[in-house]
Design a protein around this motif. Structure first.
Motif: not given
Ligand SMILES: Cc1ncc(COP(=O)(O)O)c(C=O)c1O
Length: 372
Positions: A29-40, A254-257, A259-265
């Motif tokens: 599976a992919s990362a949570p959509s929240t993480a992907i959106a935050a990274a974007r 890496p900064t992007l990662s 940011v994504a990690a925080e949103a993953a929760f």
């Protein structure tokens, strides 16, 4: 060895074959959509600079909150260090905790990079055999017996573990941590498969000690292997050393990662659905593999691994994995990757794929072993 299996699987696929991949330990599976959106959104902002060496403060606070939410225990955000996957966490932890020549107990079978990273840093990984008698986990008796033979400086515990998928219950983990504290042995707890527990809830070492160093990651539960982001919960006196090491070795994660990690929760409900899929897969294999002839395996408590005993069929797990791949197009990892002594008796299946794949793998293996 698993790389050999992967290369052979790639050749089959180039020739048009359809391989069921159960060799690599990573979620389909992919990362949570929240993480992907935050990274974007962060990427669109255009500003991706260094962060503090210990990690983005709001991520560190969010990780600390995870301990109160998930385990009911308080962890000071000052103790959290964001790392480049748990892999970099091990390097930072070992460098901060140990000196060349130090001896660190690791379970055998176990995750090979523990011993490889320790060796690269001039430390000695001391293999401690685990077996059915100890429910495939490190025990106080086994550790203390080793410590008596020659002093141990550290012990690495992992629950759920790789390759076994076996877990320590809360009492056994607490007993290990207490015994190590009394003997002056530093504890590292690899909790990277937390969240993926089926038999009983995984407990964190943070509940029992402020001195144990905890390693965790967004790779497995949050399906973020390629983002390369994890964390350490460090004992307070070690935080400054870890910070200095990170400043020098990596500057920051890496900064992007981050940011994504925080949103993953915020994407936990998606990840719980993925976990339910693993639970289904686990059930399919626990029922299907015995029908296929593989009826002996270690307790399948957590993570997404099933470590099967194939000694009825072979004394060479690499050839077994290669032949199984050739004849059934099911790829699995030979046990020799995890255990140089007894690994020829085992192969590891990763069940992080789809339910259809699990059914099909069990059927293909049944057909193959039935014909032997
Ligand atoms: C037990 C264990 N610890 C640590 C890791 C490292 O993972 P990462 O660096 O992606 O966090 C793995 C990866 O498979 C693992 O199985």
């Amino acid at each position: 060895m698993v790389m050999d299996v992967m290369a052979a699987a790639a050749r089959i696929e180039e020739g048009g074959g359809r391989v069921i991949h159960m060799e690599v330990g990573q979620p389909a599976a992919s990362a949570p959509s929240t993480a992907i959106a935050a990274a974007r959104a962060a990427l669109d902002s255009g500003k991706i600079g260094y962060t503090e060496a210990l990690g983005i403060p709001s991520l560190r606070t969010r990780i600390a909150r995870h301990y109160s939410e998930s385990y009911g225990t308080n962890v000071d955000p000052d103790r959290i260090v964001v790392t480049t996957g748990s892999s970099a966490g091990f390097i930072l932890a070992f460098l901060a905790m140990f000196e060349p020549g130090d001896r660190i107990a690791v379970a055998e079978p176990g995750y090979p990079p523990y011993r490889h990273i320790l060796a690269a840093l001039g430390c000695e990984a001391v293999p401690v055999r685990i077996s059915e008698e100890t429910r495939w986990s490190l025990t106080v008796d086994a550790l203390m017996a080793e410590h008596k033979k020659k002093i141990l400086d550290g012990a690495l515990v992992a629950s759920p573990a790789n390759p076994s998928g076996t877990m320590l219950d809360a009492n056994s983990l607490a007993a290990l941590i207490n015994a190590c504290a009394q003997a002056g042995i530093k504890v590292i707890s690899d909790e990277i498969y937390h969240g993926l527990d089926y038999a009983f809830p995984a407990e964190t070492a943070a509940k029992f000690s402020d001195d144990a160093l905890i390693i965790n990651s967004f790779s497995k539960y949050f399906c973020m292997t390629g983002w390369r982001v994890g964390w350490i919960v460090a004992p307070k006196p070690l935080v400054r050393s870890v910070e200095r090491l990170q400043q020098n070795l990596a500057i920051s994660v890496p900064t992007l990662s981050q940011v994504a990690a925080e949103a993953a929760f915020d994407g936990r409900s998606e990840m719980e659905a993925v976990k339910r899929g693993y639970e289904e897969n686990r059930k399919i294999l626990i029922e299907g593999l015995p029908r296929a002839g593989l009826d002996k395996f270690l307790p399948v408590d957590g993570a997404f691994y099933l470590y099967a005993d194939v000694s009825r069929f072979t004394d060479d797990s690499l050839s077994f994995a290669k032949n199984m791949l050739d004849e059934t197009h099911v790829a699995a990892t030979p046990g020799v990757d995890f255990d140089p002594v007894h690994g020829n008796r085992y192969i590891r299946f990763c069940y992080a794929g789809s339910q259809a794949e699990m059914h099909e793998a069990a059927e293909r293996i049944a057909g193959w072993l039935g014909n032997r």
